[in-house]
Design a protein around this motif. Sequence first.
Motif, short mmCIF file in Angstrom:
data_model
loop_
_atom_site.label_atom_id
_atom_site.label_comp_id
_atom_site.label_asym_id
_atom_site.label_seq_id
_atom_site.Cartn_x
_atom_site.Cartn_y
_atom_site.Cartn_z
N VAL A 64 -6.48 -0.77 -7.07
CA VAL A 64 -6.12 -1.58 -5.90
C VAL A 64 -7.33 -1.85 -5.00
N LYS A 65 -8.47 -1.28 -5.31
CA LYS A 65 -9.66 -1.50 -4.48
C LYS A 65 -9.99 -2.98 -4.39
N GLY A 66 -10.26 -3.44 -3.17
CA GLY A 66 -10.57 -4.85 -2.96
C GLY A 66 -9.35 -5.72 -2.80
N ARG A 67 -8.18 -5.20 -3.08
CA ARG A 67 -6.93 -5.98 -2.93
C ARG A 67 -6.02 -5.41 -1.85
N PHE A 68 -5.96 -4.09 -1.75
CA PHE A 68 -5.09 -3.42 -0.78
C PHE A 68 -5.92 -2.84 0.35
N THR A 69 -5.33 -2.82 1.54
CA THR A 69 -5.98 -2.21 2.69
C THR A 69 -4.98 -1.35 3.44
N ILE A 70 -5.33 -0.09 3.63
CA ILE A 70 -4.49 0.82 4.41
C ILE A 70 -5.06 0.91 5.81
N SER A 71 -4.17 0.93 6.80
CA SER A 71 -4.60 1.04 8.20
C SER A 71 -3.55 1.83 8.97
N ARG A 72 -3.92 2.24 10.19
CA ARG A 72 -2.94 2.96 10.99
C ARG A 72 -3.05 2.59 12.45
N ASP A 73 -1.94 2.74 13.14
CA ASP A 73 -1.87 2.52 14.59
C ASP A 73 -1.38 3.84 15.18
N ASN A 74 -2.31 4.63 15.69
CA ASN A 74 -1.95 5.96 16.19
C ASN A 74 -0.95 5.88 17.33
N ALA A 75 -1.08 4.88 18.17
CA ALA A 75 -0.19 4.75 19.33
C ALA A 75 1.25 4.50 18.90
N LYS A 76 1.41 3.81 17.77
CA LYS A 76 2.75 3.50 17.27
C LYS A 76 3.21 4.45 16.18
N ASN A 77 2.37 5.43 15.83
CA ASN A 77 2.70 6.36 14.73
C ASN A 77 3.08 5.60 13.47
N THR A 78 2.34 4.58 13.18
CA THR A 78 2.67 3.69 12.07
C THR A 78 1.46 3.49 11.16
N VAL A 79 1.74 3.46 9.88
CA VAL A 79 0.71 3.20 8.88
C VAL A 79 1.11 1.95 8.11
N TYR A 80 0.12 1.16 7.74
CA TYR A 80 0.37 -0.10 7.05
C TYR A 80 -0.34 -0.13 5.71
N LEU A 81 0.20 -0.93 4.81
CA LEU A 81 -0.48 -1.21 3.54
C LEU A 81 -0.44 -2.72 3.33
N GLN A 82 -1.58 -3.36 3.54
CA GLN A 82 -1.70 -4.78 3.29
C GLN A 82 -2.05 -4.98 1.83
N MET A 83 -1.21 -5.71 1.13
CA MET A 83 -1.40 -5.91 -0.31
C MET A 83 -1.63 -7.39 -0.59
N ASN A 84 -2.81 -7.71 -1.08
CA ASN A 84 -3.17 -9.09 -1.42
C ASN A 84 -3.40 -9.22 -2.92
N SER A 85 -3.41 -10.45 -3.38
CA SER A 85 -3.66 -10.73 -4.81
C SER A 85 -2.78 -9.86 -5.70
N LEU A 86 -1.53 -9.83 -5.37
CA LEU A 86 -0.59 -8.96 -6.10
C LEU A 86 -0.43 -9.39 -7.54
N LYS A 87 -0.25 -8.38 -8.39
CA LYS A 87 -0.10 -8.58 -9.83
C LYS A 87 1.25 -8.03 -10.29
N PRO A 88 1.76 -8.51 -11.40
CA PRO A 88 3.04 -7.96 -11.89
C PRO A 88 2.99 -6.45 -12.08
N GLU A 89 1.84 -5.91 -12.43
CA GLU A 89 1.73 -4.46 -12.63
C GLU A 89 1.76 -3.67 -11.33
N ASP A 90 1.77 -4.36 -10.19
CA ASP A 90 1.94 -3.68 -8.91
C ASP A 90 3.42 -3.45 -8.60
N THR A 91 4.30 -3.98 -9.42
CA THR A 91 5.73 -3.80 -9.21
C THR A 91 6.11 -2.33 -9.28
N ALA A 92 6.76 -1.85 -8.22
CA ALA A 92 7.13 -0.43 -8.13
C ALA A 92 7.89 -0.20 -6.83
N VAL A 93 8.43 1.00 -6.72
CA VAL A 93 8.92 1.45 -5.42
C VAL A 93 7.73 2.12 -4.72
#
Length: 122
Positions: A64-93
């Motif tokens: 996922v390097k170069g396609r996904f980006t993980i980030s966090r917002d400490n104030a909101k206690n929230t973590v994000y996963l931005q997923m770009n250039s998705l592929k069929p093999e990324d299908t999952a829970v």
Amino acid sequence: QVQLVESGGGLVQPGGSLRLSCAASRRTFSTEAMGWFRQAPGKEREFVARITWSGGRTYYTDSVKGRFTISRDNAKNTVYLQMNSLKPEDTAVYYCAASYSRGTNPDEYSYWGQGTQVTVSS
């Protein structure tokens, strides 16, 4: 007890993007990092990315390097996963989880969300 709730999954075409969110019920003061994992049908749960609460240090699995980006917002206690250039093999829970360490092994993560389905298909 920390509760984690994921959102943002769905159906997307190959090459498309999705952003997953993981909201924690309270600040995980004593935990070191948050991670994203995924599990496809018939496969084991695998590490995707993780970020530390302090310093925001990130680490990704090679696929996922170069396609996904993980980030966090400490104030909101929230973590994000931005997923770009998705592929069929990324299908999952996709699951978010909290750990007292900085590892990539699911056994190192103490708290888990319920998961959100990501399907990449035309």
